[in-house]
Design a protein around this motif. Structure first.
Motif, PDB file in Angstrom:
ATOM      1  N   ASN A 112       0.808  -1.214   0.000  1.00  0.00           N
ATOM      2  CA  ASN A 112       0.000   0.000   0.000  1.00  0.00           C
ATOM      3  C   ASN A 112       0.847   1.272   0.000  1.00  0.00           C
ATOM      4  O   ASN A 112       0.402   2.325  -0.464  1.00  0.00           O
ATOM      5  N   LYS A 190      -6.879   6.795  -5.338  1.00  0.00           N
ATOM      6  CA  LYS A 190      -6.961   7.048  -3.899  1.00  0.00           C
ATOM      7  C   LYS A 190      -6.796   8.533  -3.585  1.00  0.00           C
ATOM      8  O   LYS A 190      -7.432   9.058  -2.660  1.00  0.00           O
ATOM      9  N   SER A 219       3.899   5.489  -4.546  1.00  0.00           N
ATOM     10  CA  SER A 219       3.084   6.582  -4.012  1.00  0.00           C
ATOM     11  C   SER A 219       3.727   7.945  -4.224  1.00  0.00           C
ATOM     12  O   SER A 219       3.041   8.970  -4.189  1.00  0.00           O
TER      13      SER A 219
END
Length: 329
Positions: A112, A190, A219
């Motif tokens: 993640n 997201k 990310s």
């Protein structure tokens, strides 16, 4: 139920640490079944592993003290003893056991956060072992061929998030941009930067290629490239104070006029136009580069300015620079 421990010396040959001796006189008699009817840890481990035909037990060295107790049970039950290998523990940068603060996080959380599976595997592999040529980036299939558990270090390893970031960057840099794009798109979702059914994959692939070498985590792409997806940007306060407190209305306006006049809008012509303008104005390139960058991206660092302008396109470049021209009028 109690197992009576008789005085004796137990020897094992640990695959990592070599021969280890234990004196059973320092042990208490071992409880097999607790008062509530449940088996104790060491007894349950032996029965479970033996019935499953486990031949090698590889675990942390904090379990070394359990080994002689378990061997007593194997011998009492006349079961084949497995091979044991006790790995050194992984410690945090503070020298203590790993915690959530120092890296003890579920594997799913590392995904993640934007770590590639092979990068994480590569990093963890090298915490307690290294190939003879001391390579840092090692394909897992090759590692399987040359790995020897007897070469694992006996001393504890330190989990360093910065080294993991470096390792992940090495894998990101050599990953196929199209596959990387598919892995990055969920991060854009997201962050609210893209919507289902409105994804321009070709455009994102182009951006991924530009930022690929800069990313330590997937990310990071959101932070580096958000201004390509946002309708409006808000410059970082310190960037605005440093580079946009002066009035650049005239310079911005002249630059926009030159861009509008370009017949071929590409990186080379954008740069040529800019260089000519600063030369005519008699100023250094950096005097205008930084203010334009902050006005267009909100950031002080990033891609080359001319790549930024090209991928933003004429319309968005004009719109964002005009905001600063109008504020001065």
């Amino acid at each position: 139920m109690i197992f009576k421990v008789s005085p004796q010396t137990i020897k094992i040959v640990d695959l990592i640490r070599g021969e280890i001796e234990f004196d059973t006189q320092v042990f208490k008699d071992q409880v097999l079944i607790k008062s509530d009817g449940s088996p104790t840890y060491n007894f349950a481990c032996v029965v479970d592993d033996a019935l499953m035909g486990i031949t090698h037990i590889i675990r942390g060295d904090d379990h070394i003290s359990n080994t002689p107790k378990q061997i007593l049970f194997y011998r009492a039950l006349n079961w084949q003893e497995p091979f044991f290998a006790h790995l050194p523990l992984i410690m945090g940068l503070d020298g203590g056991r790993l915690s959530k603060r120092t890296g003890a996080t579920a594997i799913s959380e590392y995904r993640n956060m934007g770590y590639l599976a092979m990068a994480l595997a590569n990093y963890l592999l090298l915490l307690s072992w290294s190939p003879k040529d001391d390579r840092q980036v090692l394909d897992i299939n090759e590692a399987i061929k040359i790995f020897d558990i007897k070469q694992v270090n006996k001393s504890s390893a330190t989990f360093d998030p910065k080294k993991l970031d470096w390792m992940n960057n090495q894998y990101i840099k050599k990953e196929d941009p199209e596959r990387l794009t598919e892995l990055i798109i969920p991060f854009l979702f997201k962050a609210g930067l893209v919507q289902e059914g409105k994804i321009d994959r070709k455009f994102i692939i182009c951006l991924v290629k530009l930022f690929q070498s800069r990313l330590n985590r997937l990310s990071d792409f959101v932070e580096w490239a958000d201004y390509f997806f946002l309708e409006e940007i808000t410059p970082q306060p310190e960037a605005k104070e440093k580079y946009l407190s002066q009035d650049f209305s005239r310079e911005f306006g002249l630059f926009l006029e030159r861009l509008e006049a370009l017949e071929v809008f590409d990186v080379e012509n954008i740069e040529f136009t800019f260089r000519n303008l600063v030369k005519e104005l008699g100023i250094e390139a950096k005097t205008l580069i930084h203010p334009i960058r902050v006005a267009l991206t909100g950031k002080t660092v990033g891609l080359g300015l001319f790549e930024v302008i090209y991928y933003l396109g004429k319309e968005r470049t004009r719109k964002r620079l005009m905001q600063w021209i109008k504020r001065r009028e």
